[in-house]
Design a protein around this motif. Structure first.
Motif, PDB file in Angstrom:
ATOM      1  N   ASP A   1       8.553  13.152   4.897  1.00 47.89           N
ATOM      2  CA  ASP A   1       7.733  12.623   3.818  1.00 47.89           C
ATOM      3  C   ASP A   1       6.337  12.240   4.289  1.00 47.89           C
ATOM      4  O   ASP A   1       5.617  11.545   3.602  1.00 47.89           O
ATOM      5  CB  ASP A   1       8.394  11.342   3.298  1.00 47.89           C
ATOM      6  CG  ASP A   1       8.923  11.531   1.906  1.00 47.89           C
ATOM      7  OD1 ASP A   1       8.546  12.534   1.294  1.00 47.89           O
ATOM      8  OD2 ASP A   1       9.689  10.674   1.456  1.00 47.89           O
TER       9      ASP A   1
ATOM     10  N   LYS B   1       2.965  11.652   2.473  1.00 50.32           N
ATOM     11  CA  LYS B   1       2.705  10.558   1.552  1.00 50.32           C
ATOM     12  C   LYS B   1       1.680   9.577   2.101  1.00 50.32           C
ATOM     13  O   LYS B   1       1.060   8.853   1.346  1.00 50.32           O
ATOM     14  CB  LYS B   1       4.008   9.811   1.241  1.00 50.32           C
ATOM     15  CG  LYS B   1       4.959  10.621   0.402  1.00 50.32           C
ATOM     16  CD  LYS B   1       4.408  10.877  -0.987  1.00 50.32           C
ATOM     17  CE  LYS B   1       5.377  11.693  -1.802  1.00 50.32           C
ATOM     18  NZ  LYS B   1       4.843  12.035  -3.109  1.00 50.32           N
ATOM     19  N   THR B   2       1.518   9.529   3.392  1.00 49.43           N
ATOM     20  CA  THR B   2       0.519   8.627   3.950  1.00 49.43           C
ATOM     21  C   THR B   2      -0.869   9.103   3.565  1.00 49.43           C
ATOM     22  O   THR B   2      -1.713   8.331   3.160  1.00 49.43           O
ATOM     23  CB  THR B   2       0.618   8.590   5.493  1.00 49.43           C
ATOM     24  OG1 THR B   2       1.967   8.351   5.813  1.00 49.43           O
ATOM     25  CG2 THR B   2      -0.241   7.499   6.071  1.00 49.43           C
TER      26      THR B   2
ATOM     27  N   ALA C   1      -1.987   9.122  -0.300  1.00 44.69           N
ATOM     28  CA  ALA C   1      -2.550   7.919  -0.910  1.00 44.69           C
ATOM     29  C   ALA C   1      -4.062   7.881  -0.763  1.00 44.69           C
ATOM     30  O   ALA C   1      -4.742   7.174  -1.484  1.00 44.69           O
ATOM     31  CB  ALA C   1      -1.946   6.676  -0.275  1.00 44.69           C
ATOM     32  N   ALA C   2      -4.589   8.652   0.189  1.00 50.50           N
ATOM     33  CA  ALA C   2      -6.022   8.564   0.468  1.00 50.50           C
ATOM     34  C   ALA C   2      -6.930   8.901  -0.720  1.00 50.50           C
ATOM     35  O   ALA C   2      -7.865   8.157  -0.996  1.00 50.50           O
ATOM     36  CB  ALA C   2      -6.366   9.452   1.658  1.00 50.50           C
TER      37      ALA C   2
ATOM     38  N   ALA D   1      -6.541   8.334  -3.575  1.00 44.83           N
ATOM     39  CA  ALA D   1      -6.479   7.263  -4.545  1.00 44.83           C
ATOM     40  C   ALA D   1      -7.646   6.305  -4.390  1.00 44.83           C
ATOM     41  O   ALA D   1      -7.971   5.558  -5.292  1.00 44.83           O
ATOM     42  CB  ALA D   1      -5.176   6.507  -4.376  1.00 44.83           C
ATOM     43  N   ALA D   2      -8.279   6.317  -3.229  1.00 42.24           N
ATOM     44  CA  ALA D   2      -9.418   5.447  -3.035  1.00 42.24           C
ATOM     45  C   ALA D   2     -10.506   5.751  -4.054  1.00 42.24           C
ATOM     46  O   ALA D   2     -11.397   4.946  -4.298  1.00 42.24           O
ATOM     47  CB  ALA D   2      -9.959   5.621  -1.622  1.00 42.24           C
TER      48      ALA D   2
ATOM     49  N   GLN E   1     -11.694   3.500  -7.723  1.00 43.55           N
ATOM     50  CA  GLN E   1     -12.342   2.212  -7.465  1.00 43.55           C
ATOM     51  C   GLN E   1     -13.449   2.011  -8.497  1.00 43.55           C
ATOM     52  O   GLN E   1     -13.881   2.947  -9.162  1.00 43.55           O
ATOM     53  CB  GLN E   1     -12.961   2.214  -6.060  1.00 43.55           C
ATOM     54  CG  GLN E   1     -11.964   2.455  -4.943  1.00 43.55           C
ATOM     55  CD  GLN E   1     -11.011   1.298  -4.746  1.00 43.55           C
ATOM     56  OE1 GLN E   1     -11.388   0.144  -4.946  1.00 43.55           O
ATOM     57  NE2 GLN E   1      -9.790   1.593  -4.365  1.00 43.55           N
TER      58      GLN E   1
ATOM     59  N   ALA F   1       0.675   6.889  -9.344  1.00 38.20           N
ATOM     60  CA  ALA F   1       0.638   5.965  -8.207  1.00 38.20           C
ATOM     61  C   ALA F   1      -0.306   6.484  -7.137  1.00 38.20           C
ATOM     62  O   ALA F   1      -1.042   5.716  -6.511  1.00 38.20           O
ATOM     63  CB  ALA F   1       2.037   5.772  -7.637  1.00 38.20           C
ATOM     64  N   GLY F   2      -0.298   7.799  -6.935  1.00 42.71           N
ATOM     65  CA  GLY F   2      -1.201   8.390  -5.950  1.00 42.71           C
ATOM     66  C   GLY F   2      -2.637   8.395  -6.431  1.00 42.71           C
ATOM     67  O   GLY F   2      -3.537   7.950  -5.725  1.00 42.71           O
TER      68      GLY F   2
ATOM     69  N   ASP G   1      -3.774   4.748  -6.841  1.00 42.43           N
ATOM     70  CA  ASP G   1      -3.467   3.820  -5.756  1.00 42.43           C
ATOM     71  C   ASP G   1      -2.811   2.548  -6.308  1.00 42.43           C
ATOM     72  O   ASP G   1      -3.216   1.432  -5.966  1.00 42.43           O
ATOM     73  CB  ASP G   1      -4.748   3.461  -4.991  1.00 42.43           C
ATOM     74  CG  ASP G   1      -4.408   2.782  -3.672  1.00 42.43           C
ATOM     75  OD1 ASP G   1      -3.262   2.923  -3.218  1.00 42.43           O
ATOM     76  OD2 ASP G   1      -5.284   2.107  -3.105  1.00 42.43           O
ATOM     77  N   ILE G   2      -1.848   2.747  -7.181  1.00 44.09           N
ATOM     78  CA  ILE G   2      -1.201   1.586  -7.813  1.00 44.09           C
ATOM     79  C   ILE G   2      -0.320   0.884  -6.784  1.00 44.09           C
ATOM     80  O   ILE G   2       0.665   1.436  -6.325  1.00 44.09           O
ATOM     81  CB  ILE G   2      -0.360   2.031  -9.033  1.00 44.09           C
ATOM     82  CG1 ILE G   2      -1.269   2.696 -10.071  1.00 44.09           C
ATOM     83  CG2 ILE G   2       0.362   0.831  -9.652  1.00 44.09           C
ATOM     84  CD1 ILE G   2      -0.511   3.382 -11.191  1.00 44.09           C
ATOM     85  N   GLN G   3      -0.718  -0.319  -6.445  1.00 45.18           N
ATOM     86  CA  GLN G   3       0.010  -1.074  -5.426  1.00 45.18           C
ATOM     87  C   GLN G   3       0.978  -2.068  -6.038  1.00 45.18           C
ATOM     88  O   GLN G   3       1.773  -2.683  -5.344  1.00 45.18           O
ATOM     89  CB  GLN G   3      -0.991  -1.817  -4.536  1.00 45.18           C
ATOM     90  CG  GLN G   3      -1.869  -0.888  -3.711  1.00 45.18           C
ATOM     91  CD  GLN G   3      -1.053  -0.070  -2.728  1.00 45.18           C
ATOM     92  OE1 GLN G   3      -0.294  -0.613  -1.932  1.00 45.18           O
ATOM     93  NE2 GLN G   3      -1.190   1.249  -2.779  1.00 45.18           N
TER      94      GLN G   3
END
Lengths: 272, 171
Positions: free
Chosen positions: B22, B25-26, B29-30, B32-33, B36, B130-131, B134-136
């Motif tokens: 997986d 997935k790290t 997420a990028a 997603a920045a 902003q 989510a990606g 960037d939903i945390q």
């Protein structure tokens, strides 16, 4: 017990292997997040690669629809039947944190009849905060609340709230009274851990309470050979948990008692 | 002891193996920045609860109040009465869209119908959103201008007063 510490460190690292998440302030979003880890480890920890079983259990009782969490219950049964509280002793990052704090050279509070009574408190926590309160909230307000995670869990504060708030200004801005309460609780538990061996695990942890119920029947764990045991109680004088005998429901299978047993009656491994 | 170690190591190796598979997935997420403030909100497709398909860009022309929520999230459902209270006053000036991230649309639809909420609710793909955003944590709310640029964002539930102050930023 170097091996145990090594396994504890490795477990903590593997549970929380998304290390960039800590400085990026981002949660891991891979599919492994839908897998329950054996130990208490917050889903919202930036490093977490899996889900906390208590959190997953609470999640099913949260919101406007209550669900029976078959997968989580099955996973907990599997871990319980295989390992029981051996998981607490070997594969719980928050247990490791408490153990490391206990190593600080200070006076220590020994286990007593009082701490043995206090150890029953975790069953009350499990029943009230994990099971009853979410349902009571649901019945009263129409929305279940993950009461243990929300109001008590210090692992969540340490592993998720603090690292995320440290790097995320928006989250810092949204912290309120609840965070202050949970931070206070965490500080009390961590401070207590310096003088009391694993206070959270012994007195509060609902997961430990649940796994403890499987200790007698789990496949792996501590076993006492009744034929060799001379009832000298040397094991209980060494035990830092609130066990009445090696391998009972309070036993986390740390194995310390084996080295003091004069007849080698205690073994750690496959029991059946 | 050895068996315990082997058992634990196998368990850990299985987890590590699963996570290695997986690893994308790290980095996923990028991007997603991008979600902003002052950036254009990433477009996404969703379905209104009556099944009508739509995309975020179709809401351009007016500011957009965008909220991500789920029925299993107590703070999310807790702030919805405030959405419903302010919606009649703002609907001519701001498009509302509350996007459910539930496992299925039926649960979201049943809840909204049960509560009788009148503001627009959609159902989106949680992995996609989510990606992209960037939903945390949810609830997460964003305010977009008429061109789709993010004016403000907020993680956590809002009171009605906070919600009004949030919406005022777009007017």
């Amino acid at each position: 017990m170097v091996k145990r510490k090594l396994v504890q460190f490795l477990t903590a690292l593997l549970y929380n292997g998304n290390l960039p998440g800590f400085w990026q302030g981002r949660l891991w979003q891979g599919s492994s997040k839908s897998v329950c880890l054996p130990g208490l480890n917050c889903y919202s920890c930036p490093g977490a690669l899996g889900a906390c079983p208590v959190g997953a259990l609470q999640s099913s009782l949260s919101g406007v629809f209550l669900r029976v969490p078959f997968y989580v219950i099955g996973t907990l049964l599997l871990f319980g039947l295989l390992l029981g509280r051996l998981i607490c002793g070997w594969a719980c990052p928050f247990g490791l944190v408490q153990e490391l704090l206990y190593k600080l050279p200070t006076p220590k509070l020994q286990r007593t009849a009082f701490t043995a009574r206090l150890a029953r408190f975790k069953y009350l926590i499990a029943i009230v905060f994990v099971l009853l309160l979410p349902i009571v909230y649901y019945l009263l307000t129409g929305t279940g609340v993950p009461a243990f995670c929300k109001f008590l869990c210090p692992a969540g504060t340490l592993e998720a709230a603090l690292p995320l708030a440290a790097v995320n200004a928006k989250l810092r801005g949204s912290l309120g009274v609840l965070f202050s309460w949970k931070l206070l609780l965490l500080l009390v538990i961590l401070t207590a851990s310096v003088g009391i061996y694993r206070p959270f695990c012994r007195f509060l942890c609902p997961l430990g309470a649940l796994y403890g119920l499987f200790n007698r029947i789990s496949l792996f764990g501590v076993k006492v050979d009744a034929a060799k045991c001379i009832h000298c109680d040397a094991c209980m004088r060494t035990c830092l948990m609130d066990c009445r005998q090696a391998g009972d429901r309070e036993c986390i299978a740390c194995g310390e008692c084996r080295s003091v047993c004069p007849t080698d009656a205690i073994s750690l491994g496959k029991k059946f | 002891m050895k068996k315990i170690l082997i058992c634990l190591l196998l368990l850990l190796a299985a987890m590590a193996g699963g996570c290695a598979a997986d690893s994308s997935k790290t980095t996923a997420a990028a991007p997603a920045a991008a979600a902003q403030a002052s950036q254009t909100a990433p477009d996404f497709s969703f379905a209104y609860l009556d099944g009508t398909k739509a995309s975020l860009t179709q809401l351009r022309g007016k500011p957009v109040f965008l909220n991500f929520w789920a029925t299993w999230c107590p703070p999310c459902v807790g702030e919805m009465p405030h959405f419903n209270a302010v919606y009649p006053r703002y609907k001519d000036k701001i498009n509302f869209l509350a996007v459910s991230l539930d496992d299925n649309m039926q649960e979201a639809a049943a809840f909204i119908q049960q509560q009788g909420y009148s503001f627009p609710v959609g159902y989106g793909n949680v992995n996609d959103l989510a990606g992209k955003y960037d939903i945390q944590g949810i609830p997460t709310s964003l305010l977009l201008d008429a061109d789709g640029k993010i004016i403000a964002s907020k993680i956590g539930a809002m009171t009605e007063t906070e919600l009004e102050a949030f919406l005022q930023k777009a007017l």
